[in-house]
Scaffold this active site. Sequence first.
Site, PDB file in Angstrom:
ATOM      1  N   LYS A 271      -3.171 -11.741   8.994  1.00 50.15           N
ATOM      2  CA  LYS A 271      -2.786 -12.730   7.600  1.00 50.15           C
ATOM      3  C   LYS A 271      -1.782 -14.067   8.662  1.00 50.15           C
ATOM      4  O   LYS A 271      -2.024 -15.011   9.005  1.00 50.15           O
ATOM      5  CB  LYS A 271      -2.438 -13.154   6.658  1.00 50.15           C
ATOM      6  CG  LYS A 271      -1.497 -13.460   5.628  1.00 50.15           C
ATOM      7  CD  LYS A 271      -1.487 -13.478   3.937  1.00 50.15           C
ATOM      8  CE  LYS A 271      -1.048 -14.714   3.947  1.00 50.15           C
ATOM      9  NZ  LYS A 271      -0.307 -14.260   2.117  1.00 50.15           N
TER      10      LYS A 271
ATOM     11  N   GLU B  20       1.789  -4.962  16.141  1.00 46.93           N
ATOM     12  CA  GLU B  20       0.643  -4.327  16.415  1.00 46.93           C
ATOM     13  C   GLU B  20      -0.873  -4.523  16.383  1.00 46.93           C
ATOM     14  O   GLU B  20      -1.273  -3.813  17.382  1.00 46.93           O
ATOM     15  CB  GLU B  20       0.803  -2.986  14.942  1.00 46.93           C
ATOM     16  CG  GLU B  20       2.087  -1.761  14.502  1.00 46.93           C
ATOM     17  CD  GLU B  20       2.447  -2.835  13.992  1.00 46.93           C
ATOM     18  OE1 GLU B  20       2.592  -4.114  13.757  1.00 46.93           O
ATOM     19  OE2 GLU B  20       3.505  -2.246  13.408  1.00 46.93           O
TER      20      GLU B  20
ATOM     21  N   GLY C 276      -1.312 -10.247   1.551  1.00 48.89           N
ATOM     22  CA  GLY C 276      -2.340  -9.375   2.395  1.00 48.89           C
ATOM     23  C   GLY C 276      -3.034  -8.181   1.528  1.00 48.89           C
ATOM     24  O   GLY C 276      -3.701  -7.572   1.954  1.00 48.89           O
ATOM     25  N   ARG C 277      -2.113  -7.243   0.875  1.00 46.79           N
ATOM     26  CA  ARG C 277      -2.689  -6.207   0.095  1.00 46.79           C
ATOM     27  C   ARG C 277      -3.044  -6.696  -1.113  1.00 46.79           C
ATOM     28  O   ARG C 277      -3.956  -5.231  -1.400  1.00 46.79           O
ATOM     29  CB  ARG C 277      -1.056  -5.512   0.081  1.00 46.79           C
ATOM     30  CG  ARG C 277      -0.210  -6.094  -1.216  1.00 46.79           C
ATOM     31  CD  ARG C 277       0.903  -4.985  -1.674  1.00 46.79           C
ATOM     32  NE  ARG C 277       1.837  -5.973  -1.969  1.00 46.79           N
ATOM     33  CZ  ARG C 277       2.932  -6.695  -1.649  1.00 46.79           C
ATOM     34  NH1 ARG C 277       2.525  -7.455  -0.026  1.00 46.79           N
ATOM     35  NH2 ARG C 277       4.066  -7.788  -1.927  1.00 46.79           N
TER      36      ARG C 277
ATOM     37  N   GLU D 145       4.390  -1.177  -2.025  1.00 44.87           N
ATOM     38  CA  GLU D 145       5.030  -2.573  -1.354  1.00 44.87           C
ATOM     39  C   GLU D 145       5.383  -4.260  -2.694  1.00 44.87           C
ATOM     40  O   GLU D 145       6.065  -4.404  -2.266  1.00 44.87           O
ATOM     41  CB  GLU D 145       3.695  -3.216  -0.613  1.00 44.87           C
ATOM     42  CG  GLU D 145       4.514  -4.114   0.572  1.00 44.87           C
ATOM     43  CD  GLU D 145       3.799  -4.120   2.371  1.00 44.87           C
ATOM     44  OE1 GLU D 145       3.373  -3.564   2.664  1.00 44.87           O
ATOM     45  OE2 GLU D 145       2.886  -5.562   1.782  1.00 44.87           O
TER      46      GLU D 145
ATOM     47  N   HIS E 260      -7.429  22.623  -4.391  1.00 42.69           N
ATOM     48  CA  HIS E 260      -7.052  23.567  -3.480  1.00 42.69           C
ATOM     49  C   HIS E 260      -6.190  23.283  -2.513  1.00 42.69           C
ATOM     50  O   HIS E 260      -5.599  24.072  -1.538  1.00 42.69           O
ATOM     51  CB  HIS E 260      -8.537  23.751  -2.556  1.00 42.69           C
ATOM     52  CG  HIS E 260      -9.974  24.172  -2.915  1.00 42.69           C
ATOM     53  ND1 HIS E 260      -9.423  25.528  -3.469  1.00 42.69           N
ATOM     54  CD2 HIS E 260     -10.502  23.639  -3.517  1.00 42.69           C
ATOM     55  CE1 HIS E 260     -10.826  26.376  -4.196  1.00 42.69           C
ATOM     56  NE2 HIS E 260     -11.848  24.249  -4.469  1.00 42.69           N
TER      57      HIS E 260
ATOM     58  N   LYS F 205       9.720  -4.081  10.837  1.00 47.56           N
ATOM     59  CA  LYS F 205       9.668  -4.783  12.654  1.00 47.56           C
ATOM     60  C   LYS F 205      10.454  -5.537  12.769  1.00 47.56           C
ATOM     61  O   LYS F 205      10.333  -5.587  14.362  1.00 47.56           O
ATOM     62  CB  LYS F 205       9.146  -6.136  11.825  1.00 47.56           C
ATOM     63  CG  LYS F 205       7.638  -5.088  11.012  1.00 47.56           C
ATOM     64  CD  LYS F 205       6.491  -7.066  10.569  1.00 47.56           C
ATOM     65  CE  LYS F 205       5.584  -6.464   9.528  1.00 47.56           C
ATOM     66  NZ  LYS F 205       4.652  -7.604   8.900  1.00 47.56           N
TER      67      LYS F 205
HETATM   68  O1  F6P Z   1       3.980  -4.334   6.297  1.00 51.76           O
HETATM   69  C1  F6P Z   1       4.217  -6.070   5.836  1.00 51.76           C
HETATM   70  C2  F6P Z   1       2.480  -6.757   6.053  1.00 51.76           C
HETATM   71  O2  F6P Z   1       3.605  -7.568   6.059  1.00 51.76           O
HETATM   72  C3  F6P Z   1       2.158  -6.435   5.255  1.00 51.76           C
HETATM   73  O3  F6P Z   1       1.866  -6.733   3.900  1.00 51.76           O
HETATM   74  C4  F6P Z   1      -0.032  -6.642   5.232  1.00 51.76           C
HETATM   75  O4  F6P Z   1      -0.665  -6.668   5.001  1.00 51.76           O
HETATM   76  C5  F6P Z   1       0.620  -6.585   7.484  1.00 51.76           C
HETATM   77  O5  F6P Z   1       1.906  -6.540   7.102  1.00 51.76           O
HETATM   78  C6  F6P Z   1      -0.249  -7.069   7.753  1.00 51.76           C
HETATM   79  O6  F6P Z   1      -0.090  -9.107   7.424  1.00 51.76           O
HETATM   80  P1  F6P Z   1      -0.935  -9.414   8.748  1.00 51.76           P
HETATM   81  O7  F6P Z   1      -2.052  -9.896   7.294  1.00 51.76           O
HETATM   82  O8  F6P Z   1      -0.005 -10.945   8.630  1.00 51.76           O
HETATM   83  O9  F6P Z   1      -1.159  -9.434  10.334  1.00 51.76           O
END
Ligand code: F6P
Length: 541
Positions: free
Chosen positions: A208, A214, A268-269, A354, A385, A505
């Site tokens: 987003k 990462e 995002g979620r 979250e 199990h 982060k």
């Molecule tokens: O972990 C925090 C977060 O901002 C989440 O809410 C989000 O889904 C994820 O990082 C990835 O963010 P982006 O889509 O901006 O890479």
Amino acid sequence: MFRNTNPSGTLAWHNLRNHFEEMEYVKMQDLFESQTDRVAKMHVSWNDFLFDYSKNKITDKTITLLLDLAREMGLPSAIESLFQGDKINLTENRSVLHTALRDFSDQPIVVDGKNVLEEIKDARNRIKNFSNAFTSGAFKGSTAKTFTDVINIGIGGSDLGPRMVVNALECYRNAVQVHFISNVDDDHTESLLRKLDPETTLVIVVSKTFTTQETIQNAQKVKKWLLEGIADSSCENHFVAVSSNVDEAVKFGISQNNVFPMWDYVGGRFSLWSSVGLSISLAVGYDNFEKLLKGANQMDQHLKTAPLEKNIPVLMAMLSIWYNNFYGYETEALVPYCQFLEKFPAHLQQMIMESNGKNRNRDGYPVNYQTGTIIWGEVGVNAQHAFFQLFHQGTKIIPVDFIGFVKPFSKEKGNHDILMSNFFGQTEALLNGKVGVNYQSDAAPDFLKPYKEFAGNKPTNTLLIDQLTPESLGSLIALYEHKVFIQGFIWNIFSFDQFGVEYGKKLASSIQSELKMQQIDRHDSSTQFLLEYYLSKRELL
Ligand code: F6P
């Protein structure tokens, strides 16, 4: 806008506290014994869903009082605010409109003077056209080969939702293989890339913000692999992005035409219903993707229109509040009896924790009651199990959602009946336990009997769904999204920001520079010790 009301100061909360004193030591076994119409009253049949909540530590009065709390807090008007696009994500000054992504009606939803349904419809059309061209083979790689593989690069909401749905809809999959890279772990990425051919691989970078370290790091690595592997070194057709930050995606080297939109009114979620779900559409075809959206929309309509007494997300949310805030049970488990739902608990962990892992109320003050529940789980019967022993005989009480399906895909009925016998048997054992008459009938020697005793009285919800289809999956995911929203609203917190994750982060990024410079700054003594150890060992190994 939501008003700020401390739920623990309401009359309904006060009444619930008094009622809890009556209920604390009541046994469900006795409630079943004395209330013959219990199941008839405590279930909801809706579409192809059956929700049985009778195996909970509740009476009719509990439900009445919980719904009094929902009404006293103003839940019905909060639901309206959600759907009409009010800026209920106040801390980020945003609307919360994942529900608009699955709205196929012509009723405008206006945010800042703009009907958002228009841009959503355009994006859906782009997903459709792209998916159809991809699936039919008309859209090819730059060396004119048909795509065989897709890699989705993203993390958190840009990974968990699509990954879970692609897995869940295994029986609807077409020939293309969809892979997911989320962790910034070279060993994993390289092992995947070794198996793939760059000439037949499409990469979707989902972020987003397009600033998540990462994801960008992984995208750079995969881009290098594409450029090295494709003979004519033009890989435009191999790279698409999903982002609300088009400029950054273009700067990264992705053609503007290949950037699918995302908007700030979708968290995002909660984003798998948007272009973030492109990998889903490629894996199962656009028609199935649309069915997923329509299933979610049906649950939206249910939330909006069903009376609170028959409203599944409302009942689930309020029952969870009953346990979290009155019994003090801190965790909840989720056990789907379906291997394809293996990733469902992980998706819900982000969605629930979250969203509602917050300790400030909507006035900015610390809350004086518990908020976000801890959610965990695993598919049944595997979970039986692994950790069910603690459910049955441990000292903690963990309410469990059991999710099962009447009809399997396989024509062989035998194994499904075995699976479902466990599904039913476990909730029965958790309710009734093995004491008294059951206990006496055990042929064990006397000294073993206490160890073989099960007290029962462990709460469970049962969701029995006809079959795992794109529609029912859409409804199921939306059900939990609404549970999250309702709980956050009742707890008087802001569910749609995630500042806590953002701080971690920042620290990671400054530590990264220190590691690069081989110069560790001042930290607390433990972190400093660990970083120095890592650096010195890294040089040696
Ligand atoms: O972990 C925090 C977060 O901002 C989440 O809410 C989000 O889904 C994820 O990082 C990835 O963010 P982006 O889509 O901006 O890479």
